[in-house]
Design a protein around this motif. Structure first.
Motif, short mmCIF file in Angstrom:
data_model
loop_
_atom_site.label_atom_id
_atom_site.label_comp_id
_atom_site.label_asym_id
_atom_site.label_seq_id
_atom_site.Cartn_x
_atom_site.Cartn_y
_atom_site.Cartn_z
N ARG A 144 34.09 39.79 42.73
CA ARG A 144 35.53 39.88 42.97
C ARG A 144 35.95 39.30 44.32
NH1 ARG A 144 39.91 40.21 39.65
NH2 ARG A 144 41.70 40.76 40.91
N SER A 145 35.20 39.60 45.38
CA SER A 145 35.60 39.09 46.70
C SER A 145 35.52 37.57 46.74
CB SER A 145 34.71 39.70 47.80
OG SER A 145 33.36 39.31 47.61
N GLY A 146 34.53 36.99 46.03
CA GLY A 146 34.43 35.54 45.96
C GLY A 146 35.61 34.92 45.23
N LEU A 147 36.04 35.56 44.14
CA LEU A 147 37.21 35.07 43.40
C LEU A 147 38.47 35.14 44.26
CD1 LEU A 147 35.34 35.28 40.85
CD2 LEU A 147 37.36 36.06 39.62
N GLU A 148 38.63 36.25 44.98
CA GLU A 148 39.83 36.40 45.81
C GLU A 148 39.88 35.36 46.92
OE1 GLU A 148 39.53 40.43 47.03
OE2 GLU A 148 40.45 41.24 45.20
N ALA A 149 38.72 35.10 47.53
CA ALA A 149 38.68 34.11 48.60
C ALA A 149 39.01 32.71 48.06
CB ALA A 149 37.30 34.10 49.26
N LEU A 150 38.46 32.38 46.89
CA LEU A 150 38.73 31.08 46.29
C LEU A 150 40.20 30.96 45.88
CD1 LEU A 150 37.93 28.34 45.17
CD2 LEU A 150 37.03 29.48 43.13
N PHE A 151 40.75 32.04 45.32
CA PHE A 151 42.14 32.01 44.87
C PHE A 151 43.09 31.79 46.06
CE2 PHE A 151 46.06 33.92 43.00
CZ PHE A 151 46.14 33.08 41.89
N ASN A 152 42.73 32.40 47.20
CA ASN A 152 43.55 32.20 48.40
C ASN A 152 43.48 30.75 48.91
OD1 ASN A 152 44.43 34.86 48.47
ND2 ASN A 152 42.71 35.54 49.74
N ARG A 204 28.04 35.06 27.58
CA ARG A 204 28.43 34.72 26.21
C ARG A 204 29.75 33.96 26.17
NH1 ARG A 204 27.70 40.54 23.53
NH2 ARG A 204 28.21 41.15 25.67
N GLY A 205 30.30 33.63 27.34
CA GLY A 205 31.51 32.82 27.39
C GLY A 205 32.80 33.58 27.32
N VAL A 206 32.76 34.91 27.41
CA VAL A 206 33.97 35.72 27.35
C VAL A 206 34.46 36.00 28.77
CG1 VAL A 206 34.94 37.96 26.68
CG2 VAL A 206 33.35 36.78 25.15
N THR A 207 35.75 35.75 29.04
CA THR A 207 36.33 35.94 30.36
C THR A 207 36.44 37.44 30.66
OG1 THR A 207 37.61 33.91 30.11
CG2 THR A 207 38.31 35.44 31.83
N VAL A 208 35.68 37.89 31.67
CA VAL A 208 35.67 39.32 32.02
C VAL A 208 36.46 39.60 33.29
CG1 VAL A 208 33.53 39.84 30.80
CG2 VAL A 208 33.42 39.02 33.16
N ASP A 209 36.84 38.54 34.03
CA ASP A 209 37.72 38.72 35.18
C ASP A 209 38.57 37.46 35.30
OD1 ASP A 209 38.90 40.04 37.23
OD2 ASP A 209 37.25 39.83 38.66
N PHE A 210 39.79 37.62 35.87
CA PHE A 210 40.78 36.56 35.78
C PHE A 210 41.74 36.69 36.95
CE2 PHE A 210 45.28 36.56 34.51
CZ PHE A 210 45.52 35.22 34.26
N MET A 211 42.12 35.56 37.53
CA MET A 211 43.16 35.55 38.56
C MET A 211 44.08 34.36 38.30
SD MET A 211 41.16 36.63 42.06
CE MET A 211 42.68 37.19 42.83
N GLY A 212 45.38 34.62 38.23
CA GLY A 212 46.34 33.56 37.99
C GLY A 212 47.74 34.05 38.32
#
Length: 623
Positions: A70-78, A93-101
């Protein structure tokens, strides 16, 4: 924007062998969609969102991954704020388990599949960044009409793999846009950012899972060594590699001219095999030392900056009790660190119906481990072992699959049940699977895929339910590359891999000698005792034939012993004849050779072409 019709026609031309200017990963994915998944480019499929209950299951199973990432996603999203990017973290398995948009575009994002719960596996969605990354294990850009399905050709998607500490794909990180500039090179920065974030997630995962191990961070330059290293390695107390950041270390391995090796090949290896250090050297790479003191040299001469982090052991709190292994697995070793890791992993896998491939040198105990896995999980049914290298090629088909009455000249009129059918309800162990004839590999794949076996000459197949364990001392991935082993069968058998250490690498050799001798005593109804000199010879030998060679040597020694006492004169002659390359001579010669190498045991071991443990054993024996 390319037209739908021209896009479909381009894919069809590629399927017929036409040359295309598109990137190789795109072409390879298109061909998989056409040939393997039988997808039709003319039939558009809307993005698929898994049902709520299914999504909850995927998120529960990926709970720790989501927390770590999660912290990596937040840093990238910023970093990409204001550029209308969407971040997706997909499971294996290719299923989106976390998302930011941007929630303003929720409806558009959900319709496009850039949303929580979307499934982007290649066989469902066609060519896409997540799916192509899952198959190749490499970062990839799938830009606009690179997508196979016409409903996705407006998107641009860039993805990078996230591997666990043992080298298995555990997630894919994707950064996408609903609309973007036409030029594919516009996404090169996105590729760099998503690959860097994936590397940081791997590092966070390694640190979380190896709190009782040393962690060695590595970088080509010192500036970000402690905060954003190129790669990291986890090491146990004996200096063996227990985990890696596989994406980053793979890049470093290529710089060290080790491109032919998989990162998994380094697991269990002493750090001295890769870098010119031992575990005792790690404290000098800790924080507080100057960068000039934290230089590390690889075996090929490449110099890297290194930062070591000591195990996070809280001496004031009680160490939690380790889960007790099943007796069958527990009895395989006694204090060897590498074997204990294999046993712990095997215990977790034993409870699941997962195909396991056991790798190890000839005689290292692969069948013992397979049998222990079957017994350790309370496996019902028979354990049927098949040595694919020992059965003559013209008999292996009828032995494995059985045959109908009178199926061929010389066949029994009653027919015969094959070994696969004998194992139904239990476990089938395929030893030396790499020696199975190529023609039979397809038939075995069908058995595993369809859960049915068709005897030679029979008109109907018979249902079978079994667990498959396989083993080989050969590199099956190399056989696949050479076209001597089917790739689809390799992936079917290789859901999980267990690598057994060679006997010369084990720390519990003395215990193994006693265990095997006790077994011989039980078989012979006699009692034997090793004298001190004979035990020293056994402990100093390198055992290229591993457990099988040790067992045979003890059987010979028992047969030649006088009054049950095994002395050096009872041992096989070959134990006293060391190879010339490994014979350092007498005590003075060995000590002089060690002095010439600056008292560096690793350097002397490399010079003589032996393991460090061999040098230590010989020094101990000479003393």
């Amino acid at each position: 924007m390319v037209s739908t019709l021209s896009h479909i026609r381009e894919i069809e031309r590629v399927g017929m062998g036409a040359v295309s200017p598109r990137d190789a990963p795109v072409i390879q994915s298109w061909l998989r969609c056409l040939n393997d998944y039988k997808l039709d480019p003319a039939v558009a499929q809307e993005a698929y969102i898994v049902p709520e209950l299914k999504l909850r299951e995927h998120r529960e199973q990926a709970e720790e991954l989501i927390r770590i990432g999660r912290s990596g996603l937040e840093a990238l999203f910023n970093q990409v704020a204001g550029q209308n990017y969407v971040l997706l973290l997909s499971d294996a398995r290719g299923v989106t388990v976390d998302f930011m948009g941007d929630p303003t575009f929720d409806n558009q994002l959900r319709k496009a599949g850039l949303y929580l719960g979307s499934e982007w596996s290649e066989n469902r969605a066609g060519t896409c960044a997540v799916g192509a990354c899952m198959v190749s294990g490499e970062p990839v850009i799938i830009h606009q009409d690179d997508h196979f399905d016409t409903s996705h050709i407006g998107l641009t998607c860039t993805a990078a793999p996230v591997f666990d500490t043992l080298g298995s794909l555990t997630a894919v990180l994707d950064i996408s846009q609903l609309r973007s500039p036409t030029v594919k090179t516009s996404q090169q920065l996105a590729l760099h950012l998503v690959a860097s974030t994936a590397r940081r997630i791997e590092l966070a995962n390694l640190i979380t899972r190896t709190r009782n191990d040393w962690v060695l961070r590595l970088a080509r330059s010192p500036e970000f060594l402690d905060v954003d290293p190129d790669a990291a390695i986890a090491l146990d107390g004996s200096g063996r590699i227990t985990g890696l950041t596989h994406g980053g270390f793979g890049a470093l391995a290529r710089s060290m001219n080790l491109a032919g090796l998989s990162t998994r090949d380094f697991l269990g290896q002493p750090i001295s095999q890769v870098f010119d250090i031992d575990v005792d050297d790690l404290p000098r790479f800790m924080r507080g030392r100057s960068n000039g003191e934290r230089l590390l040299q690889a075996r090929n001469g490449l110099v890297l900056f290194a930062s070591a982090v000591a195990p996070a052991v809280n001496l004031r709190s009680a160490v939690p009790a380790q889960p007790r292994l099943p007796r069958a697995l527990r009895d395989l070793s006694n204090g060897d660190a590498a074997m204990e890791r294999v046993q712990a992993r095997a215990a977790k896998l034993a409870a699941r119906d997962i195909p396991i491939l056991i790798q190890g040198e000839t005689g290292s105990g692969k069948e013992f481990l397979a049998r222990a896995i079957h017994d350790g999980c309370g496996g019902s049914g028979a354990f049927v072992a098949v040595n694919c290298a020992a059965i003559p090629e013209h008999l292996i088909e009828s032995e494995l699959f059985g045959y109908a009455p009178g199926a061929f000249t010389g066949a029994s009129q009653k027919g015969k049940r094959g070994l696969i059918e004998e194992a139904s309800g239990g476990a089938l162990f395929l030893d030396e699977i790499g020696d199975m004839p190529l023609a039979l590999q397809g038939r075995l794949l069908r058995v595993l895929s369809e859960n049915e076996v068709q005897p030679v000459g029979a008109l109907k197949a018979r249902a079978v339910r079994l667990r498959v364990l396989s083993a080989s001392h050969r590199d099956l991935a190399e056989l696949v590359r050479e076209g001597r082993f089917r790739q689809d069968l390799y992936y079917r058998l290789n859901a999980a891999t267990l690598s057994l250490p060679a006997l010369r690498q084990r720390q519990d050799l003395g215990w193994l000698v006693d265990q095997l001798l006790a077994r011989i005593e039980k078989e012979n109804g006699a009692s034997y005792r090793l004298d001190r000199a004979a035990r020293a010879v056994l402990l100093a030998h390198d055992w290229p034939g591993n457990l099988r060679e040790l067992s045979n040597a003890l059987r010979v020694a028992a047969a030649l012993s006088e009054g049950g006492v095994i002395g050096t004169d009872s041992l096989p002659d070959h134990l006293f004849a060391e190879p010339a390359a490994a014979r350092p001579g007498d005590e003075d010669a060995l000590r002089q050779a060690l002095t010439d190498c600056g008292n560096n045991v690793s350097a002397l071991a490399r010079k003589l072409g032996v393991n460090r443990s061999t040098i230590h054993r010989r020094l101990k024996r000479l003393n």
